[in-house]
Design an enzyme around this catalytic site. Structure first.
Site, PDB file in Angstrom:
ATOM      1  N   ASP A   1       3.551  -3.603  -3.572  1.00 33.12           N
ATOM      2  CA  ASP A   1       4.703  -2.740  -3.287  1.00 33.12           C
ATOM      3  C   ASP A   1       5.285  -3.244  -1.966  1.00 33.12           C
ATOM      4  OD1 ASP A   1       6.266  -0.293  -3.869  1.00 33.12           O
ATOM      5  OD2 ASP A   1       5.424   0.363  -1.959  1.00 33.12           O
TER       6      ASP A   1
ATOM      7  N   CYS B   1      11.635  -0.398  -3.889  1.00 30.94           N
ATOM      8  CA  CYS B   1      12.539   0.754  -4.009  1.00 30.94           C
ATOM      9  C   CYS B   1      13.958   0.264  -3.728  1.00 30.94           C
ATOM     10  CB  CYS B   1      12.132   1.883  -3.078  1.00 30.94           C
ATOM     11  SG  CYS B   1      12.028   1.400  -1.366  1.00 30.94           S
TER      12      CYS B   1
END
Lengths: 308, 157
Positions: A178, A231
Site C-alpha cells: 500500500d 488511494c
C-alpha cells in the site's frame, strides 16, 4: 475554489459516471469504524456502542459507518482499543490479501498501522507481520496503534522498502504494498489532498512505487500473493506500475479482485499513449459514487514459480 | 528476570501463567515486551518494536502497561473493580474517583479497573478512592475533532 481544471480534464475520459463521481466528492464522508476482535467479541463490542447509529458495510462484517455525529477519538471504546476509525475503502486491500493464521506477511509501508492491525485481526494474532515504514517520524504513531489494539504478532522495522527485496528474498507468504501516493482519492476526507497536486508529483511517485513493487515481489515466496494498492486515480501510479512488474516477471500473474457486496470497475488497459498489460482488467478501481467511499486502486498478484 | 512480570500478574491479579505459554517475553533495558513466538524469533532485520509493551521495571516495583492490562486483564481472578460508565470515563482520563463498587476482595492496593468485561487500566485503591495510574501520555482526552481543512470552496457540481 474548484477542483483544478487540469485534474478534471485529465480524469473525465476515464472515470465512469463522471457527474456522479463529482457529486459524490461533494458529499461529506462519514466516519467508518472497524471492530477490533483481538480485544473483544463482535457482539460484546457492539453492546458498548449503544448511542451510535451504525450502518453495516456490506462487504465487511466488522465495519460500520457512523451516521450520527460522534467523535470517535473521544470515546472510551476507542481508548480501550475496541474500535479503530478507518476509511472503508482502506479496509479492502487486507481483505483481498486475505492473510491466514500462522503465515508470514509483509506490510511494506505500514504507518500508521490501519491495515497492519486489520491483518493482525484476520490472522488472530498468530504468525508474523513485518510492519515496515521508511519514515522514522511515522514509526511512533504506528507503535502507539499496535499497542492500543493489542497486536502480538507484529514486528516493526524502519528500512527503505526498495531494499527489502534484496534483504529478505522469498520470505513472505503474503505482501501488502500500500504505497505512498498522490492521495487524489482522499479528497472527500481531506480536501487539502489536492493542494500540492501536480502531474510532476505523480511521475515522481510512480518511480518510487515501481521500485517498491519490484522489491516487494522479490520478498514473496513462490505461490505467495501480493496486493498492490493506492488511494489515487492516476493511471501512472496504478496500472502503469503493475504493468511494469508484469512485463518484467513472467511468474507474476494478476488475479481478480472481488468481494461480495463491493462494486468495482475494471483497471485500464490504456491511458493516453500508454498501453498496459491486458490482464489489468482484473484489477479494481473503487470510486466514491459506487460504495460511498474514497477512491482506491487494488491489484492482486500471484507469484507462480521461483525464477525471480 | 522477564518472568518477574508474569509472576507479578499471578501474585497480584491471579492471572494464570499458562495463558502466556504460547507467548514470549523480551526485556530491553528496564522495559518488558510480550509477543508471539514468531515475532521473537524474527532475526532477519533490525527491529524497532516487537509485540506490545508489557511492563516497566523499577528497582522495587513493576508498572504494567495500560495496553497489556487491557489485553490480559480479563484473565484476572482477584483485585479487580467494576466501574460504571461515568466512572470508567473519568478513570480513563487519569482522574481519582470515588467508585460506587468496592474492589474484589475489598482491600486497599493496586486493582484492575473494568467497565463491563473490558479492563481499562491499573488503579490504586485506598480508603474508598481509586486513583487512576494510566500514564499522562495515554489518558483519554476530550477535544479531538475532525481535521479542519484549508480547502474552503465547494467542489464543482
Amino acid at each position: 475554489m474548484q477542483l483544478p481544471d487540469k485534474f478534471l480534464n485529465r480524469y473525465k475520459p476515464i472515470i465512469p459516471d463522471f457527474d456522479q463521481f463529482i457529486e459524490a466528492l461533494n458529499r461529506p464522508l462519514k466516519t467508518v469504524i472497524r471492530l477490533n476482535t483481538l480485544k473483544g467479541e463482535k457482539e460484546e463490542i457492539l453492546s458498548l456502542l449503544f448511542d451510535y447509529q451504525l450502518e453495516p458495510i456490506p462487504w465487511y462484517p466488522l465495519a460500520y459507518r457512523i451516521k450520527n455525529d460522534i467523535h470517535i477519538g473521544n470515546r472510551l471504546e476507542h481508548f480501550l482499543g475496541l474500535v479503530y476509525a478507518q476509511e472503508a475503502a482502506s479496509m479492502i486491500p487486507p481483505l483481498i490479501l486475505d492473510p491466514k493464521p500462522q503465515e508470514k506477511v509483509l506490510d511494506i509501508a505500514a504507518a500508521p498501522g490501519s491495515k497492519t492491525t486489520q491483518m493482525a485481526c484476520l490472522m488472530k494474532n498468530t504468525g508474523l507481520i513485518v510492519a515496515n515504514d521508511s519514515n522514522r517520524k511515522r514509526i511512533q504513531p504506528l507503535i502507539a496503534n499496535l499497542d492500543r489494539l493489542g497486536t502480538l504478532n507484529v514486528v516493526v522495522t524502519n528500512k527503505k522498502g526498495e531494499r527489502l527485496g534484496e534483504l529478505m528474498p522469498k520470505f513472505f507468504d503474503r505482501v501488502l504494498v500500500d504505497v505512498p501516493c498522490s492521495l487524489e482519492g482522499m479528497v472527500r476526507k481531506n480536501t487539502d489532498a489536492l493542494i500540492r497536486w501536480s502531474e510532476s508529483n505523480i511521475i515522481r511517485l510512480s518511480m518510487l512505487q515501481k521500485a517498491l513493487l519490484v522489491s516487494a515481489f522479490r520478498t514473496l515466496k513462490p505461490g505467495g500473493v501480493l496486493v498492490y494498492s493506492t488511494c489515487t486515480i492516476a493511471p501512472e501510479e496504478n496500472e502503469a506500475v503493475v504493468s511494469f512488474l508484469l512485463e518484467r516477471n513472467e511468474n507474476a500473474q494478476l488475479e481478480p479482485v472481488k468481494l461480495p457486496g463491493l462494486i468495482t470497475r475494471p483497471g485500464l488497459t490504456q491511458w493516453h499513449r500508454s498501453r498496459f498489460h491486458p490482464d489489468l482488467v482484473k484489477a479494481a478501481r473503487i470510486y466514491p459514487q459506487d460504495n460511498d467511499t474514497e477512491s482506491f486502486f487494488i491489484a492482486k498478484i500471484k507469484k507462480l514459480n521461483s525464477n525471480v | 528476570m522477564s518472568e518477574q512480570s508474569i509472576e507479578y500478574l499471578k501474585t497480584n491479579f491471579g492471572i494464570n501463567p499458562d495463558i502466556f505459554e504460547e507467548l514470549a517475553i523480551l526485556k530491553i533495558g528496564n522495559e518488558v515486551y510480550i509477543m508471539n513466538k514468531d515475532a521473537i524469533s524474527f532475526k532477519q532485520l533490525k527491529t524497532c518494536h516487537r509485540g506490545i509493551k508489557l511492563a516497566q521495571l523499577f528497582s522495587h516495583s513493576i508498572r504494567l502497561s495500560t495496553g497489556a492490562v487491557q489485553l490480559f486483564g480479563k484473565f484476572a481472578t482477584k483485585n479487580t473493580i467494576q466501574l460504571n460508565y461515568a466512572e470508567a470515563i473519568m478513570f480513563a482520563q487519569g482522574k481519582e474517583i470515588i467508585p460506587r463498587n468496592k474492589p474484589i476482595p475489598n482491600i486497599d492496593g493496586l486493582v484492575i479497573a473494568q467497565y463491563k468485561q473490558f479492563p481499562i487500566g491499573i488503579g490504586n485503591y485506598k480508603e474508598g478512592k481509586l486513583k487512576s495510574m494510566i500514564t499522562r501520555s495515554q489518558v483519554l482526552r476530550f477535544g479531538w475533532r475532525k481535521r479542519k481543512t484549508k480547502y474552503k470552496g465547494a467542489l464543482p457540481l
